[in-house]
Scaffold this motif. Structure first.
Motif, PDB file in Angstrom:
ATOM      1  N   LEU A  92       0.848  -1.189   0.000  1.00 37.79           N
ATOM      2  CA  LEU A  92       0.000   0.000   0.000  1.00 37.79           C
ATOM      3  C   LEU A  92       0.885   1.241   0.000  1.00 37.79           C
ATOM      4  N   THR A  93       0.451   2.242  -0.722  1.00 36.26           N
ATOM      5  CA  THR A  93       1.125   3.533  -0.740  1.00 36.26           C
ATOM      6  C   THR A  93       0.142   4.568  -0.230  1.00 36.26           C
ATOM      7  N   VAL A  94       0.637   5.520   0.528  1.00 34.99           N
ATOM      8  CA  VAL A  94      -0.216   6.609   0.993  1.00 34.99           C
ATOM      9  C   VAL A  94       0.536   7.927   0.846  1.00 34.99           C
ATOM     10  N   PRO A  95      -0.084   8.901   0.190  1.00 37.07           N
ATOM     11  CA  PRO A  95       0.490  10.236   0.166  1.00 37.07           C
ATOM     12  C   PRO A  95       0.094  10.926   1.473  1.00 37.07           C
ATOM     13  N   SER A  96       1.008  10.948   2.410  1.00 34.53           N
ATOM     14  CA  SER A  96       0.711  11.437   3.756  1.00 34.53           C
ATOM     15  C   SER A  96       0.974  12.927   3.902  1.00 34.53           C
ATOM     16  N   SER A  97       0.098  13.567   4.633  1.00 29.48           N
ATOM     17  CA  SER A  97       0.390  14.942   5.034  1.00 29.48           C
ATOM     18  C   SER A  97       1.497  14.902   6.079  1.00 29.48           C
ATOM     19  N   VAL A  98       2.142  16.016   6.293  1.00 28.45           N
ATOM     20  CA  VAL A  98       3.145  16.113   7.350  1.00 28.45           C
ATOM     21  C   VAL A  98       2.487  15.760   8.684  1.00 28.45           C
ATOM     22  N   THR A  99       1.272  16.227   8.879  1.00 31.98           N
ATOM     23  CA  THR A  99       0.533  16.001  10.113  1.00 31.98           C
ATOM     24  C   THR A  99       0.321  14.517  10.401  1.00 31.98           C
ATOM     25  N   ALA A 100       0.063  13.714   9.376  1.00 35.00           N
ATOM     26  CA  ALA A 100      -0.289  12.303   9.560  1.00 35.00           C
ATOM     27  C   ALA A 100       0.892  11.345   9.463  1.00 35.00           C
ATOM     28  N   ARG A 113       9.639   8.915  -0.141  1.00 36.58           N
ATOM     29  CA  ARG A 113      10.143  10.159  -0.729  1.00 36.58           C
ATOM     30  C   ARG A 113       9.177  11.298  -0.404  1.00 36.58           C
ATOM     31  N   ASP A 114       9.644  12.495  -0.593  1.00 35.09           N
ATOM     32  CA  ASP A 114       8.793  13.673  -0.468  1.00 35.09           C
ATOM     33  C   ASP A 114       8.279  14.052  -1.853  1.00 35.09           C
ATOM     34  N   SER A 115       7.087  14.596  -1.877  1.00 33.38           N
ATOM     35  CA  SER A 115       6.492  15.084  -3.105  1.00 33.38           C
ATOM     36  C   SER A 115       5.985  16.492  -2.822  1.00 33.38           C
ATOM     37  N   TYR A 116       6.122  17.386  -3.796  1.00 33.21           N
ATOM     38  CA  TYR A 116       5.694  18.763  -3.595  1.00 33.21           C
ATOM     39  C   TYR A 116       4.717  19.180  -4.686  1.00 33.21           C
ATOM     40  N   TYR A 117       3.670  19.866  -4.261  1.00 34.34           N
ATOM     41  CA  TYR A 117       2.751  20.534  -5.166  1.00 34.34           C
ATOM     42  C   TYR A 117       2.847  21.995  -4.771  1.00 34.34           C
ATOM     43  N   GLY A 118       3.656  22.759  -5.488  1.00 30.09           N
ATOM     44  CA  GLY A 118       3.979  24.113  -5.031  1.00 30.09           C
ATOM     45  C   GLY A 118       4.737  23.995  -3.729  1.00 30.09           C
ATOM     46  N   ASP A 119       4.235  24.655  -2.687  1.00 33.34           N
ATOM     47  CA  ASP A 119       4.894  24.575  -1.379  1.00 33.34           C
ATOM     48  C   ASP A 119       4.234  23.556  -0.444  1.00 33.34           C
ATOM     49  N   GLU A 120       3.299  22.772  -0.976  1.00 39.17           N
ATOM     50  CA  GLU A 120       2.648  21.730  -0.181  1.00 39.17           C
ATOM     51  C   GLU A 120       3.501  20.465  -0.190  1.00 39.17           C
ATOM     52  N   ARG A 121       4.004  20.078   0.966  1.00 40.94           N
ATOM     53  CA  ARG A 121       4.830  18.871   1.085  1.00 40.94           C
ATOM     54  C   ARG A 121       3.953  17.682   1.447  1.00 40.94           C
ATOM     55  N   THR A 122       4.110  16.617   0.703  1.00 32.04           N
ATOM     56  CA  THR A 122       3.452  15.354   0.980  1.00 32.04           C
ATOM     57  C   THR A 122       4.538  14.294   1.092  1.00 32.04           C
ATOM     58  N   ILE A 123       4.399  13.403   2.054  1.00 28.42           N
ATOM     59  CA  ILE A 123       5.362  12.327   2.236  1.00 28.42           C
ATOM     60  C   ILE A 123       4.751  11.064   1.648  1.00 28.42           C
ATOM     61  N   ILE A 124       5.392  10.501   0.643  1.00 29.10           N
ATOM     62  CA  ILE A 124       4.912   9.260   0.046  1.00 29.10           C
ATOM     63  C   ILE A 124       5.419   8.129   0.933  1.00 29.10           C
ATOM     64  N   MET A 125       4.485   7.345   1.461  1.00 29.42           N
ATOM     65  CA  MET A 125       4.819   6.274   2.392  1.00 29.42           C
ATOM     66  C   MET A 125       4.314   4.950   1.835  1.00 29.42           C
ATOM     67  N   GLU A 126       4.986   3.882   2.213  1.00 23.36           N
ATOM     68  CA  GLU A 126       4.624   2.558   1.703  1.00 23.36           C
ATOM     69  C   GLU A 126       4.649   1.525   2.821  1.00 23.36           C
TER      70      GLU A 126
END
Length: 133
Positions: A92-100, A113-126
């Motif tokens: 399973l993969t989840v694009p996690s918020s920093v909060t979660a 890895r980290d993923s960015y949409y503009g200045d929004e950081r999402t942590i890709i977790m598996e």
């Protein structure tokens, strides 16, 4: 959607929250039911949590702030995992918020890895469910 702002305000700007809020509203969840496997949690008829499975990707996991830390998110994720295993999904993969990020890490997910949409950081977790031999 005040609940999203309350949960994520310490990690994201108001602009980022305003941009993603529509993805977690009731109308968005209703639309997703036809596209993903959607799980909901209720207490006394009140919708308090949601999570969905989109192939092997976990999406739209949210628990209302006033009922967080009661195990609702963990139960939703257990249903996601059970369903994934029934479908022979190996990970399973989840694009996690920093909060979660900590929440998912406690469930056995690892940051990839980290993923960015503009200045929004999402942590890709598996999380691996089925070890490949």
């Amino acid at each position: 959607m005040r609940a999203l702002r309350e949960t994520n305000a310490k990690d994201y700007t108001a602009e980022i929250i305003a941009r993603i809020e529509p993805s977690f509203g009731p109308d968005a969840v209703r639309r997703l039911i036809g596209q993903r496997t959607v799980f909901v949690a209720t207490i006394g008829g009140r919708l308090v949590g949601t999570a969905s499975l989109d192939g092997s990707v976990v999406r739209t996991v949210f628990v209302a702030p006033d009922v967080q830390a009661r195990g609702i998110g963990k139960l939703l994720m257990a249903e996601i995992e059970r369903t994934a295993r029934e479908r022979n999904i190996s990970s399973l993969t989840v694009p996690s918020s920093v909060t979660a990020e900590t929440f998912y890490a406690r469930l056995g997910f690892n940051a990839v890895r980290d993923s960015y949409y503009g200045d929004e950081r999402t942590i890709i977790m598996e999380r691996v469910l089925i070890e490949r031999t």
